[in-house]
Motif scaffolding. Structure first.
Motif, PDB file in Angstrom:
ATOM      1  N   PHE B 139       0.824  -1.202   0.000  1.00 18.55           N
ATOM      2  CA  PHE B 139       0.000   0.000   0.000  1.00 18.55           C
ATOM      3  C   PHE B 139       0.865   1.262   0.000  1.00 18.55           C
ATOM      4  O   PHE B 139       0.635   2.192  -0.779  1.00 18.55           O
ATOM      5  CB  PHE B 139      -0.929  -0.004   1.220  1.00 18.55           C
ATOM      6  CG  PHE B 139      -1.742   1.252   1.359  1.00 18.55           C
ATOM      7  CD1 PHE B 139      -2.879   1.435   0.605  1.00 18.55           C
ATOM      8  CD2 PHE B 139      -1.349   2.260   2.219  1.00 18.55           C
ATOM      9  CE1 PHE B 139      -3.625   2.598   0.706  1.00 18.55           C
ATOM     10  CE2 PHE B 139      -2.080   3.432   2.331  1.00 18.55           C
ATOM     11  CZ  PHE B 139      -3.219   3.593   1.575  1.00 18.55           C
ATOM     12  N   CYS B 140       1.871   1.284   0.857  1.00 19.06           N
ATOM     13  CA  CYS B 140       2.652   2.516   1.026  1.00 19.06           C
ATOM     14  C   CYS B 140       3.511   2.834  -0.196  1.00 19.06           C
ATOM     15  O   CYS B 140       3.605   3.992  -0.615  1.00 19.06           O
ATOM     16  CB  CYS B 140       3.518   2.425   2.276  1.00 19.06           C
ATOM     17  SG  CYS B 140       2.558   2.254   3.785  1.00 19.06           S
ATOM     18  N   ARG B 144       2.748   6.263  -2.649  1.00 16.72           N
ATOM     19  CA  ARG B 144       3.731   7.326  -2.883  1.00 16.72           C
ATOM     20  C   ARG B 144       4.120   7.407  -4.349  1.00 16.72           C
ATOM     21  O   ARG B 144       4.519   8.459  -4.836  1.00 16.72           O
ATOM     22  CB  ARG B 144       4.948   7.167  -1.970  1.00 16.72           C
ATOM     23  CG  ARG B 144       5.858   6.017  -2.320  1.00 16.72           C
ATOM     24  CD  ARG B 144       6.706   5.629  -1.124  1.00 16.72           C
ATOM     25  NE  ARG B 144       7.556   6.711  -0.664  1.00 16.72           N
ATOM     26  CZ  ARG B 144       8.772   6.959  -1.142  1.00 16.72           C
ATOM     27  NH1 ARG B 144       9.269   6.222  -2.093  1.00 16.72           N
ATOM     28  NH2 ARG B 144       9.502   7.944  -0.660  1.00 16.72           N
ATOM     29  N   TYR B 148      -0.593   9.920  -3.665  1.00 18.20           N
ATOM     30  CA  TYR B 148      -0.114  11.044  -2.863  1.00 18.20           C
ATOM     31  C   TYR B 148       0.807  10.549  -1.753  1.00 18.20           C
ATOM     32  O   TYR B 148       0.802   9.382  -1.408  1.00 18.20           O
ATOM     33  CB  TYR B 148      -1.311  11.754  -2.221  1.00 18.20           C
ATOM     34  CG  TYR B 148      -2.234  12.411  -3.208  1.00 18.20           C
ATOM     35  CD1 TYR B 148      -1.815  13.512  -3.934  1.00 18.20           C
ATOM     36  CD2 TYR B 148      -3.515  11.926  -3.413  1.00 18.20           C
ATOM     37  CE1 TYR B 148      -2.653  14.128  -4.839  1.00 18.20           C
ATOM     38  CE2 TYR B 148      -4.371  12.532  -4.318  1.00 18.20           C
ATOM     39  CZ  TYR B 148      -3.931  13.638  -5.035  1.00 18.20           C
ATOM     40  OH  TYR B 148      -4.762  14.236  -5.928  1.00 18.20           O
ATOM     41  N   PRO B 149       1.565  11.476  -1.135  1.00 20.30           N
ATOM     42  CA  PRO B 149       2.305  11.101   0.067  1.00 20.30           C
ATOM     43  C   PRO B 149       1.336  10.528   1.114  1.00 20.30           C
ATOM     44  O   PRO B 149       0.165  10.914   1.149  1.00 20.30           O
ATOM     45  CB  PRO B 149       2.903  12.426   0.552  1.00 20.30           C
ATOM     46  CG  PRO B 149       2.939  13.299  -0.651  1.00 20.30           C
ATOM     47  CD  PRO B 149       1.785  12.889  -1.493  1.00 20.30           C
ATOM     48  N   LEU B 150       1.846   9.648   1.951  1.00 21.21           N
ATOM     49  CA  LEU B 150       0.967   8.958   2.911  1.00 21.21           C
ATOM     50  C   LEU B 150       0.289   9.912   3.879  1.00 21.21           C
ATOM     51  O   LEU B 150      -0.805   9.657   4.348  1.00 21.21           O
ATOM     52  CB  LEU B 150       1.778   7.925   3.696  1.00 21.21           C
ATOM     53  CG  LEU B 150       2.280   6.749   2.854  1.00 21.21           C
ATOM     54  CD1 LEU B 150       3.310   5.944   3.627  1.00 21.21           C
ATOM     55  CD2 LEU B 150       1.122   5.870   2.436  1.00 21.21           C
ATOM     56  N   GLU B 151       0.962  11.024   4.216  1.00 24.31           N
ATOM     57  CA  GLU B 151       0.401  11.938   5.211  1.00 24.31           C
ATOM     58  C   GLU B 151      -0.504  13.006   4.587  1.00 24.31           C
ATOM     59  O   GLU B 151      -0.999  13.895   5.282  1.00 24.31           O
ATOM     60  CB  GLU B 151       1.522  12.624   6.006  1.00 24.31           C
ATOM     61  CG  GLU B 151       2.460  11.665   6.728  1.00 24.31           C
ATOM     62  CD  GLU B 151       1.744  10.820   7.767  1.00 24.31           C
ATOM     63  OE1 GLU B 151       0.667  11.225   8.227  1.00 24.31           O
ATOM     64  OE2 GLU B 151       2.262   9.739   8.106  1.00 24.31           O
ATOM     65  N   TYR B 152      -0.718  12.940   3.285  1.00 30.70           N
ATOM     66  CA  TYR B 152      -1.569  13.927   2.610  1.00 30.70           C
ATOM     67  C   TYR B 152      -3.023  13.699   3.006  1.00 30.70           C
ATOM     68  O   TYR B 152      -3.515  12.570   2.987  1.00 30.70           O
ATOM     69  CB  TYR B 152      -1.389  13.810   1.101  1.00 30.70           C
ATOM     70  CG  TYR B 152      -2.284  14.721   0.295  1.00 30.70           C
ATOM     71  CD1 TYR B 152      -2.166  16.098   0.402  1.00 30.70           C
ATOM     72  CD2 TYR B 152      -3.248  14.212  -0.566  1.00 30.70           C
ATOM     73  CE1 TYR B 152      -2.978  16.936  -0.331  1.00 30.70           C
ATOM     74  CE2 TYR B 152      -4.066  15.038  -1.308  1.00 30.70           C
ATOM     75  CZ  TYR B 152      -3.932  16.409  -1.179  1.00 30.70           C
ATOM     76  OH  TYR B 152      -4.741  17.243  -1.909  1.00 30.70           O
ATOM     77  N   GLY B 153      -3.708  14.789   3.347  1.00 32.12           N
ATOM     78  CA  GLY B 153      -5.064  14.670   3.880  1.00 32.12           C
ATOM     79  C   GLY B 153      -6.148  14.794   2.839  1.00 32.12           C
ATOM     80  O   GLY B 153      -7.025  15.630   2.970  1.00 32.12           O
ATOM     81  N   GLY B 154      -6.094  13.981   1.807  1.00 30.86           N
ATOM     82  CA  GLY B 154      -7.141  14.035   0.785  1.00 30.86           C
ATOM     83  C   GLY B 154      -8.151  12.914   0.966  1.00 30.86           C
ATOM     84  O   GLY B 154      -7.908  11.955   1.693  1.00 30.86           O
ATOM     85  N   GLN B 155      -9.305  13.072   0.296  1.00 28.28           N
ATOM     86  CA  GLN B 155     -10.330  12.027   0.347  1.00 28.28           C
ATOM     87  C   GLN B 155     -10.206  11.137  -0.875  1.00 28.28           C
ATOM     88  O   GLN B 155      -9.798  11.593  -1.930  1.00 28.28           O
ATOM     89  CB  GLN B 155     -11.727  12.650   0.358  1.00 28.28           C
ATOM     90  CG  GLN B 155     -12.135  13.155   1.718  1.00 28.28           C
ATOM     91  CD  GLN B 155     -13.454  13.896   1.678  1.00 28.28           C
ATOM     92  OE1 GLN B 155     -13.745  14.615   0.722  1.00 28.28           O
ATOM     93  NE2 GLN B 155     -14.239  13.746   2.719  1.00 28.28           N
ATOM     94  N   ARG B 156     -10.627   9.860  -0.736  1.00 34.36           N
ATOM     95  CA  ARG B 156     -10.658   8.978  -1.905  1.00 34.36           C
ATOM     96  C   ARG B 156     -12.095   8.832  -2.342  1.00 34.36           C
ATOM     97  O   ARG B 156     -12.972   8.644  -1.523  1.00 34.36           O
ATOM     98  CB  ARG B 156     -10.158   7.574  -1.584  1.00 34.36           C
ATOM     99  CG  ARG B 156      -9.159   7.503  -0.519  1.00 34.36           C
ATOM    100  CD  ARG B 156      -8.952   6.068  -0.060  1.00 34.36           C
ATOM    101  NE  ARG B 156      -7.542   5.852  -0.014  1.00 34.36           N
ATOM    102  CZ  ARG B 156      -6.866   5.190  -0.918  1.00 34.36           C
ATOM    103  NH1 ARG B 156      -7.470   4.620  -1.919  1.00 34.36           N
ATOM    104  NH2 ARG B 156      -5.576   5.073  -0.823  1.00 34.36           N
TER     105      ARG B 156
END
Lengths: 118, 338, 159
Positions: B139-140, B144, B148-156
């Motif tokens: 997954f990780c 990346r 997006y970067p793992l810490e990016y706060g977007g919605q899927r």
């Protein structure tokens, strides 16, 4: 009263963006770019001061406010420095925020790493 | 080997000698959690980068499968391996230490089926006695690279799928060279064609890949004259809920009703009710760990006799996506029978 | 297309099928969350602005202090690996305020440090936020050029 207006205006801007994200295929990056453009436009047509007077951070905290700062910066720089101000005014006005973000990002990257999300 | 249309029927079917699966934390918590050989909560597997972690999973999966046989690594003539990381580095680094001739594959999520099909062709053709098919996704490392970067706060969006953290390995032997001759065998293989029906949305892989799955299945049925009823399970990997439903409808439109025996590895690996995973699991590792744990296990136990395993891959890259291209998809089929 | 020969459905029909059957976002809940989080962040921005102003800073500097406060908040939440969890719930509520900009830069810095501080962190820093900075700058320069032209034409633009 200003807090209520900031909450409502800022919240509504976010709702508009959310509807565009959910209902259309427009990517978040394009929505944010559009908001910045609208911020610059609001300065160009001369309504940005009235907007900020009305709802304060409700207009300046969303990325729309980045556009307002860019637009105002250019206007001010041209008045002070002449034509070169058209090139540097926007970045000068927003340099504190951008500087803060870059510095914090690199500083944090020294110590923190992405967590296992899997 | 008999060729019928674009399907190869193995009259001396290669035998699946052993299989192994390595899975991550979410997969461990999923409905198939207890079937995996190794399932770790810490999906770094003790490594510094996600690419190293993924390589480690491939290494463990192959090693575990090998340990279940009586062979040494040098008995394996060829490894077919691939993954989602750019230039398939998880396979190169993960399998480097074994010193086995390797064929690198890129079939995206179809890699497991592709590797098994190619291994079978080589074994049945007499060019090898023992082959292995290995693949993985993390997954990780996928996030990346592709999102997006793992810490990016977007919605899927709800149509998006969740990349499975896992690796699977299948070791196959030539008919007559197999030690575990009672194991499931590869009866037939159909290599997929690049297929598309105009889907561009990278958040809807299932929709993009469903036409490929339907195309390959239809060709298999046409080539062999077999019917959906001849199989206990027709399992795709990994279309997710939406893609599975679309595939069933496309097949129905073509006159093949598979609705009562069809499933998808992406729907099996996670709890479907949990919207955290969107439309279901994806990634090379998804079909790899479901096949190399639950499905082959059920076949060995006699609960499943004839299974069609269809690996589906979305063959776009970030470059083609940004250039506005459609998503080309492919599906490779293997008929596994006990 | 080969698929059209075997699959009995053509691209146009298929696209319609996919659109109709694709699960939809829960737009009511998404909008409520966006409103609550977005509104709250704007109130925080206003509070920071008022405090800075009452400390004697002018309007522009107070505005910068307000931005930096929210940037720092977002940066810290990102550093402690919780911003993404909040963002998943809040959606546009954390994305649209300056917090989303800060998160995308800090997250990229953290993510790509495995490729080193030069080729990873520095190169990829604006991999998400880049368009906002680039287009923002371009828009501002275009506006500046328009102002200059109007000024040359002796139009009163308040300069």
């Amino acid at each position: 009263m200003m807090y209520v207006k900031a909450f409502l205006v800022g919240g509504i801007i976010c709702i508009i963006a959310q509807i565009l994200i959910d209902k259309t295929k427009i990517t978040p990056a394009r929505i944010l770019v559009t908001l910045v453009g609208l911020g610059v436009l609001s300065v160009a047509v001369g309504i940005s001061d009235k907007l900020v007077q009305f709802a304060g951070a409700g207009f300046t905290t969303p990325i729309f406010g980045f556009g307002i700062a860019l637009g105002n910066g250019v206007k001010k720089a041209i008045a002070e420095k002449g034509w070169l101000g058209a090139l540097g005014g926007g970045l000068t006005a927003t340099s504190i925020g951008i500087g803060a973000v870059i510095f914090l990002a690199v500083l944090i990257a020294l110590f923190a790493k992405s967590k296992d999300k899997s | 080997m008999i060729r019928m249309g674009s399907t190869v029927i193995f009259d001396e079917p290669p035998v699946i000698e052993s299989w192994a699966s390595v899975a991550g934390n979410h997969e461990k918590k999923g409905p198939l959690g207890s079937y995996f050989d190794i399932a770790e909560e810490d999906t770094t597997f003790g490594h510094k980068t996600w690419e190293q972690s993924e390589s480690a999973m491939q290494n463990m999966a192959f090693k575990t499968a090998l340990e279940k046989t009586s062979f040494q690594a040098d008995s394996i003539d060829y490894i077919f391996a691939g993954d989602l990381d750019n230039q398939c580095i998880a396979s190169s680094f993960g399998l480097m230490s074994f010193n086995i001739p390797m064929v690198g594959l890129f079939g995206a999520c179809s890699t497991m089926a592709e590797g098994i099909a190619l291994s079978s062709l080589l074994l049945a053709g007499g060019a090898a006695n023992h082959c292995a098919a290995v693949t993985s996704s993390h997954f990780c490392s996928a996030e990346r690279q592709f999102r997006y970067p793992l810490e990016y706060g977007g919605q899927r969006p709800p149509t998006a799928q969740w990349t499975v953290t896992g690796a699977g390995a299948t070791i196959l032997s030539k008919s007559g060279q197999a030690v575990a001759s009672g194991n499931p065998k590869i009866r037939a293989a159909t290599i997929g064609r690049i297929t598309q029906l105009g889907i561009k949305d990278i958040n809807n892989m299932g929709g993009a890949m469903a036409p490929a799955a339907a195309d390959t299945l239809t060709r298999f049925f046409q080539d062999t004259g077999k019917k959906p009823d001849d199989f206990d399970l027709i399992v795709t990997g990994d279309l997710g809920e939406l893609g599975l439903s679309l595939t069933i409808q496309l097949l129905q439109a073509g006159g093949y009703d598979c609705s009562d025996r069809m499933n998808d590895c992406g729907c099996m690996v996670f709890d479907n009710k949990d919207k955290h995973y969107g439309s279901g699991g994806s990634g090379c590792g998804c079909s790899a760990i479901v096949l190399n744990s639950y499905i082959l296990g059920q076949m060995l136990a006699g609960n499943l006799k004839n299974v069609l395993f269809i690996g589906t891959g979305a063959l776009m890259s970030p470059t083609s996506t940004y250039q506005g291209e459609i998503i080309p998809a492919i599906a490779h089929l293997v008929h596994i029978g006990i | 297309m080969p698929s059209d020969q075997v699959n009995k459905v053509n691209s146009a029909q298929y696209k319609k099928m996919v659109e109709e059957q694709a699960p939809k976002s829960n737009i009511g809940k998404d909008c409520l969350m966006a409103f609550l989080f977005g509104g709250s962040l704007c109130v925080l921005g206003q509070i920071a602005f008022d405090i800075a102003k009452s400390a004697g800073l002018d309007k522009d500097l107070a505005s910068a202090v307000s931005s930096i406060s929210l940037i720092t908040l977002a940066a810290i939440l990102t550093a402690f690996n919780v911003f993404d969890d909040i963002g998943r719930i809040a959606g546009a509520g954390t994305l649209v305020p300056i917090t989303g900009f800060a998160n995308s830069v800090v997250a990229s810095a953290m993510e790509f440090k495995t490729e080193g501080f030069v080729f990873g962190t520095s190169v990829k820093l604006f991999v998400i936020a880049g368009p906002v900075v680039v287009f923002g700058t371009v828009f501002s320069v275009i506006y500046g050029i328009i102002l200059l032209i109007l000024k040359a034409m002796v139009v009163d633009v308040g300069l």
